[in-house]
Design an enzyme around this catalytic site. Sequence first.
Site, PDB file in Angstrom:
ATOM      1  N   VAL A  65      40.948  35.820  49.639  1.00  0.00           N
ATOM      2  CA  VAL A  65      42.400  35.657  49.542  1.00  0.00           C
ATOM      3  C   VAL A  65      42.750  35.434  48.079  1.00  0.00           C
ATOM      4  O   VAL A  65      42.328  34.454  47.472  1.00  0.00           O
ATOM      5  CB  VAL A  65      42.888  34.478  50.404  1.00  0.00           C
ATOM      6  N   HIS A  66      43.508  36.368  47.516  1.00  0.00           N
ATOM      7  CA  HIS A  66      43.812  36.352  46.078  1.00  0.00           C
ATOM      8  C   HIS A  66      45.067  35.528  45.827  1.00  0.00           C
ATOM      9  O   HIS A  66      46.181  36.005  45.987  1.00  0.00           O
ATOM     10  CB  HIS A  66      44.009  37.791  45.595  1.00  0.00           C
ATOM     11  N   GLN A  67      44.868  34.263  45.406  1.00  0.00           N
ATOM     12  CA  GLN A  67      45.993  33.352  45.214  1.00  0.00           C
ATOM     13  C   GLN A  67      46.378  33.162  43.762  1.00  0.00           C
ATOM     14  O   GLN A  67      47.529  32.863  43.456  1.00  0.00           O
ATOM     15  CB  GLN A  67      45.647  31.974  45.789  1.00  0.00           C
TER      16      GLN A  67
END
Length: 739
Positions: A65-67
């Site tokens: 998950v690219h936060q």
Amino acid sequence: MILGVGLFAAVAIAWLLIAAIEKVRLGLSFAQAFLYTPFKLAYRITDHNLRTIRDANAPVIYAIVHQSKLDPALMLSLLPENTLHILDEASARSFWLEPWRELARTIAFNAEHVFVSRRLVRVLKGRGRLAVYFPDAVEPDVKSFRLYRAVSRIALQADARIVPIFVGGARWLPSSLTPAELAPRRLFPRLVVSVLPPMTLEQLAARDGEPARNRGNALFDYVAEARFGATDLSRGLFQSIRDASDRFGASHPVIEDVVSGTLSYRTLFAGARVFGQRVEARTAPGEAVGVLLPNTNAMVISLLGMWSSGRVAAMINYTAGPANVTSAVRTAVIRTVVSSRAFIEKASLADVVTAAEEGGAKFLWLEDIRETTSGLEKLAAAACWRWPLQPQDAQKPAVILFTSGSEGHPKAVVLSNRNLVANAMQAEARLTISPRDILFNVLPAFHSFGLTCGTILPLVSGMRAFLYPSPLHYKIIPEIAGKKHPTVMIGTDTFLANYARHAGDGDFASLRFIVAGAEPVKAETRRIYRDRFQAEIVEGFGLTEAAPVVAVNTAIHSREGTVGRLLPAIRMRLDAVEGIKDGGRLWLAGPNMMMGYMTADRPGELQQLENWHDTGDIVSADRDGFITIRGRAKRFAKIAGEMVSLGAVEMMVRSLWPEDNHAAVAVPDKRRGERIVLVTTADDADPEDLRKFSKQHGAAELMVPHDIVKVDTLPVLGSGKTDYVATKKLAMEQLGLTV
């Protein structure tokens, strides 16, 4: 000069030593460990399970998950060096990432290539590893969700295992990809790398029954589970709410009511400390303390004060009637009840007070606490607001809720701190909410939906909760919504339908969505809110024993007629039921499931839950994971040996007379065992019309009610649900049957 050189040398040596430790501990290359060390120290990263996923047998797809802009650097430092990273264009070009990009192979992200790329399948089939960075959206849009489907296809073709990775806390970094108004920035938040064991899509899809057709759902669910996995379930409710105050600011407004206005986290905690000290003086640690209060700031302060002082809040249902209140007080061994004289007088609850006293409880009045609190006490509480009065333990009970008593004496459902924090964060991992949202909560806290979703979820997520004391004020509530502009609301179909009848077109115009539970949502209710207010009703399912939310529909995963799909980390199984072909009896397990029951015959004794909980519900689940409630096991009538769902009967009747309320009950029948009686508010309800309608729609003859009883209103519980015990009694009296 010498001092500067010495200091530099000391830092360099320490850096090298720590890097050497990390290399051995995690199995990294020295270059990876060297570049990972600054992150480890600055963000105090929790990374206990990383060794396991590094050793996972290839082919593997790491679903990240690219936060934040920091995520690629972290993953390049931590994942095996033979992993191919598919980076977004900004990360692929960023100059500061150059040292980390040298650690492994990278390619720039191209959506079209991901969808059709044979190269990626070949990489995986060659015992390769792939890192894919998914957008940070709890409810991704259609375009973003295509990536889940594309990666699912690649994983299936290569028979690859999936490893979801979520970096808890990255959303609050200065380099976060989320707008600052939705995620306040912190320089050095603690980061938690949440990973789950490698599993193929077939294994994932089959965990709760038959393999799902839509394996993109299975991948999405596993990533959501990793998101939830970043939750520290060792933190109690007091600590979790205080953590939220650290994220969003002590001055962040978090609760509001019609009496005392808006309170910030700091003011809330200070009030809770004063209250907690008074409770501490009158009760023992771990003791159940009754709460007899409406939806107000004072109720929230009371709850937080009890958790701070290590007491258990026993939420008394003041609409349940004196006999049930007395039984509840005795079952949970409640010796002290917190309440307000003003509330008791205004709500005419003197009989409830008497019933509680008959059960052995004495009252602690909020008015007395206010009058006897000195300025010095308030000052001390304001200074020490961050610290709990007693040591916190997430495994210990936090709340006791009571069942309706429809099956005899009310049972006490004991929920731990861990249960409640888990369920709130499970909901946050599935629904899009932010500190900009205002949640309008009309459901009482003695109802698990109102407690967890309407009170605890806002406190731990930074949403402002507007608390209204009674859901029955159908004319007033729309007016208040028009003034307060809530973006999220919770309720039941009965309440929502009544609000819509009295609302102006602009009253609910600010709503983004409404979460409905406790009873099925009528198509007409859904249509009204969609057409008049442009607000979507998402239907869910829960039970008090699950703290309470089990499943919910969302913006991207929604199917009318169902209650949605399971929340992350909840497992279910369906046991066969005689006479039910499509579906079975639902059993649940998960971190949100209750500690156990207390019962009237064993007061104060916790009867622990053993792994799986029998919900008593008959449900079916389609191959995409959407759950349909067929009815309670006790809400089936056995007619001439056949099982007939009373809930299905109600749905059929609702289709014919959608403007009215209906309840189907089973009464004894000498010839066929039982027969169905329809209790309805429809004045024009005609048995012949119902028979014709059921025949036209292919309903079995056994589903057609034998008798129709017309009433002005259906009996309801305080939660808004139909009171079937009272309804059945009413029907039998009307038909002249022995109750």
